[in-house]
Scaffold this motif. Structure first.
Motif, PDB file in Angstrom:
ATOM      1  N   SER A 319      48.711  32.281  30.756  1.00 55.68           N
ATOM      2  CA  SER A 319      48.119  32.645  32.038  1.00 55.68           C
ATOM      3  C   SER A 319      48.507  34.066  32.407  1.00 55.68           C
ATOM      4  O   SER A 319      49.669  34.341  32.727  1.00 55.68           O
ATOM      5  N   TYR A 321      47.809  35.463  35.062  1.00 59.38           N
ATOM      6  CA  TYR A 321      48.194  35.455  36.484  1.00 59.38           C
ATOM      7  C   TYR A 321      49.671  35.091  36.619  1.00 59.38           C
ATOM      8  O   TYR A 321      50.425  35.765  37.330  1.00 59.38           O
ATOM      9  N   CYS A 414      47.730  44.430  38.911  1.00 55.05           N
ATOM     10  CA  CYS A 414      47.889  43.976  37.535  1.00 55.05           C
ATOM     11  C   CYS A 414      48.502  45.127  36.747  1.00 55.05           C
ATOM     12  O   CYS A 414      48.559  46.265  37.225  1.00 55.05           O
ATOM     13  N   SER A 430      46.139  38.974  34.239  1.00 56.76           N
ATOM     14  CA  SER A 430      44.967  38.831  35.095  1.00 56.76           C
ATOM     15  C   SER A 430      45.401  39.213  36.499  1.00 56.76           C
ATOM     16  O   SER A 430      46.515  38.872  36.922  1.00 56.76           O
ATOM     17  N   ARG A 432      46.556  39.823  40.255  1.00 58.21           N
ATOM     18  CA  ARG A 432      47.028  39.031  41.396  1.00 58.21           C
ATOM     19  C   ARG A 432      46.232  39.336  42.653  1.00 58.21           C
ATOM     20  O   ARG A 432      46.339  38.604  43.649  1.00 58.21           O
ATOM     21  N   ASN A 574      42.893  33.830  38.712  1.00 63.18           N
ATOM     22  CA  ASN A 574      43.988  33.215  39.465  1.00 63.18           C
ATOM     23  C   ASN A 574      44.250  31.809  38.954  1.00 63.18           C
ATOM     24  O   ASN A 574      43.334  30.994  38.826  1.00 63.18           O
ATOM     25  N   TYR A 575      45.513  31.513  38.663  1.00 60.37           N
ATOM     26  CA  TYR A 575      45.866  30.195  38.120  1.00 60.37           C
ATOM     27  C   TYR A 575      45.600  29.074  39.122  1.00 60.37           C
ATOM     28  O   TYR A 575      45.436  27.925  38.727  1.00 60.37           O
TER      29      TYR A 575
END
Length: 697
Positions: A319, A321, A414, A430, A432, A574-575
């Protein structure tokens, strides 16, 4: 939970990071003990400066493998921990050392898991042999189990054994239990000897790990002034000739005990000695940094080691993020987990951001939340008490009125490759912060003369390097003022920096000094943005802003190309996106199709919506290696033809549209949030144009 305990958690994490940063540059086999001594002598500070420090396995493991607990609860099993490895690790990239199955214990354990050998068998002596199972990895991924069990070494050791059994066995598990227990014990002990006494109670009396710790303690009692003599003793009695493999846990456990004793429990000296002893420099220094950070709290973290960290930690999981970590915010999350396990409440001053949003409130002493000042700024930034907008603390920025150069105060939305000095463990990112979201910051000025201080919010883009300034705000002297704005559309680019230019009105006479206080920075709200592959780059062997698992990515003719030899994915976003709409312009190539990915919680948990199989469209769920088809319909798609796929997840309802026509709907409640992305269910190649992503958190 006492405030002191929360601060000790934070200090322990900072100590771990400091030890890692100190030891990493001299970790390679080139830096032998003798060469370290000849080249650096008596180390007293970082041996290398970094623009930002890239990822390392000594932080990847403690942060990411903790998700065994957050995903599965405190009764997580070794098998759950193994599933965590598969879910958050990109095959062959990042997370840990991919040195080949014959050299790297973690590489072998991961491949065992991929072959269907579940934990703890995946890390067992029976499966891998004693040498592989007893390498150092058992004790370098376990710090967080100690942080979330303050004063409870037995439970810390039990959690660590469970988690470490994915890859280790025998002495490898004893080292894991010992280190986790030592960290947990440091919350309530007052000396290194008390910590060691407590940690030894969780491992067998007749194991070699105990023998090396006891041997070092006896040597220290007889020769308390000469750590190098003790280092020679460890090498002579417990060295690689007796404990083979790339990096065995037993001699390194001895070095950790040595560093703690000869450093007197003082964080700076302990991590310095750990590095000067050679062996596994970053692993040993990070372990003793965790223990001594907890032992003495924030006041015991030397400024020379803390300031360069600036609360910023970079990971290299699946991830992008999650890979941008804020130490101060993460310390609060660790404290919340500790409270949950103990049945306690967090103190009222501990505020946490909602998942998927950001909060920088500077309440932990010395915290900076990774805020930076421009290189040209002749100013100072520090954490202060008693001046806050809310709570107790905020940041104070000193402005030298004699040098009225505007200062840029900013944080990273990022990262890009140029932000780093090296490529350790291949981090990927990715953003934020995304278009559509709201950024808020509270500021207040104090000054020695009347002069307008103007604050101009700005953004820079990651690929184009464009600077976009928003309307300026004049700070009323002595009054807290909110400076808020919505992130505009960036025409397919990502947010790199989010900042505020703070300037004195050049028309007024220079004055002595001024102060600007900064507090309660938030990033919140829904996002709505595009990704244009035509302006992206290949960085860290990945295509921005995606992370690839079991897949290769390339940029060709302005398009993102995904190639797989079987199942493979590329994640972005975004996760914690919940309701989301993802649109992608797809041209199928070889293989049986390609799909958009929704609510991806990692490599093993997501929804896939798109083309799969000749003349078919599907909605499917992928969960722990099992594909479940939720809906399907005939759709006569052709190779090398462009299709606009639109995948939606709203509540439990999933919808697939192709070229504006709704083809499929399904209902499923398994995944409530997650990343966006693309995937193949089998070998093939697909080409993707623009992406449009909208979502809430």
């Amino acid at each position: 939970m006492r405030d002191e305990t929360i601060e000790k958690i934070y200090a322990g994490f900072l100590g771990m990071d400091a030890g890692m940063r100190l030891g990493a540059p001299v970790e390679s086999p080139y830096w032998t003990y003798d060469r370290l001594k000849e080249y650096f002598g008596d180390i007293r500070d970082y041996v290398r400066e970094y623009r930002h420090y890239a990822a390392d396995d000594d932080v990847n493991g403690p942060v990411i493998f903790l998700r065994s607990l957050t995903d599965c609860g405190p009764d997580f099993t070794a098998e759950d921990a193994g599933e965590t490895w598969l879910n958050y690790t990109r095959k062959g990239r990042g997370m840990f050392w991919w040195g080949g199955e014959d050299m790297s214990t973690e590489h072998r354990a991961y491949m065992n898991l991929k072959r269907g050998i579940k934990a703890p068998e995946s890390g067992s002596i029976a499966q891998n042999g004693r040498v592989a199972a007893e390498q150092i990895g058992g004790q370098i991924f376990i710090d967080t189990w100690g942080f979330i069990n303050p004063g409870d070494p037995e439970r810390a050791a039990e959690f660590a054994r469970r988690a470490a059994s994915v890859s280790h066995d025998g002495e490898g598990l004893h080292g894991a239990a010992f280190m986790a227990a030592a960290i947990a014990a440091a919350f309530t002990c007052s000396t290194v000897d008390e910590i060691l006494d407590t940690a030894l109670t969780v491992i067998p009396a007749d194991c070699d790990y105990r023998r090396v710790v006891d041997g070092v303690r006896a040597f220290h009692a007889a020769h308390p002034e000469d750590f190098r003599a003790c280092r020679d003793y460890v090498d002579r009695e417990w060295g690689a000739d007796k404990y083979p493999g790339y990096c065995h846990i037993v001699p390194n456990g001895g070095i950790c005990a040595l560093a703690l004793l000869y450093g007197g429990g003082e964080l700076g000296r302990c991590i310095e000695i750990a590095v000067m002893c050679g062996f596994d420099t970053d692993c040993n220094a990070s372990s003793v940094g965790s223990i001594t950070g907890v032992l003495h709290g924030l006041e015991g973290v030397p400024r020379r080691y803390r300031a360069p960290i600036n609360d910023g930690v970079v990971l290299s999981s699946a991830s992008g993020y999650l890979n941008m970590l804020d130490s101060a915010a993460f310390a609060k999350e660790l404290a919340a987990l500790a409270c949950s396990l103990r049945g306690e409440e967090l103190p009222g001053w501990v505020r946490r951001a909602r998942p998927g949003e950001m909060l920088m409130d500077f309440e932990l002493p010395g915290s900076t939340h990774s805020l930076e000042l421009s290189d040209h700024a002749a100013h100072e930034l520090r954490n202060v008490e008693g001046k806050a907008h809310t709570g107790r603390r905020c940041l104070e920025m000193m402005i030298d009125g004699k040098v009225p150069t505007p200062a840029d105060l900013f944080f990273k939305g990022c990262y890009v490759r140029s932000d780093f000095s090296d490529e350790r463990y291949s981090p990927v990112f990715s953003p934020r912060v995304c278009p559509g979201q709201r950024i808020s910051c509270w500021m207040r000025s104090e000054q020695t003369a009347e002069a307008a201080i103007t604050v101009t919010p700005y953004l820079t883009t990651a690929m184009g390097g464009q600077r976009m300034e928003l309307p300026p705000v004049v700070l009323p002297e002595g009054e807290w003022t909110e400076i808020a704005f919505a992130v505009p559309e960036l025409t397919g680019d990502q947010v790199h920096d989010v900042g505020w230019t703070i300037a004195i009105d050049p028309a007024v006479k220079p004055w002595t000094y001024g102060k600007v206080y900064i507090d309660d920075i938030t990033v919140s709200g829904p996002m709505d943005y595009t990704i244009d592959p035509a302006i992206q780059r290949v960085e860290f062997e990945q295509v921005t802003p995606f992370s690839f698992n079991d897949a290769d990515g390339a940029l060709e003719d302005g398009m993102l190309v995904l190639r797989t030899e079987g199942e493979g994915q590329a994640f972005t976003g975004n996760y914690y996106m919940r309701d989301q709409v993802v649109k992608g312009w797809l041209t199928p190539g070889s293989g049986t199709g390609a799909m958009l990915l929704l609510r991806g919680q990692g490599c093993r948990r997501f929804y896939a919506l798109g083309l799969d199989g000749p003349g078919r469209a599907v909605i499917a769920r992928y969960d722990s290696g099992v594909w479940t088809e939720l809906a399907s319909a005939g759709f006569p798609w052709e190779k090398d033809e462009e299709y606009i796929l639109k995948a939606e997840a709203v509540g439990e309802r999933l919808t697939l549209s192709v070229d504006g026509q709704i083809l499929l709907t399904a209902e499923d409640s398994r995944f409530a949030y997650g990343m966006a992305g693309i995937c193949h269910q089998s070998a093939g190649e697909s080409r993707w144009g623009m992406f449009h992503i909208a979502g809430t958190v």
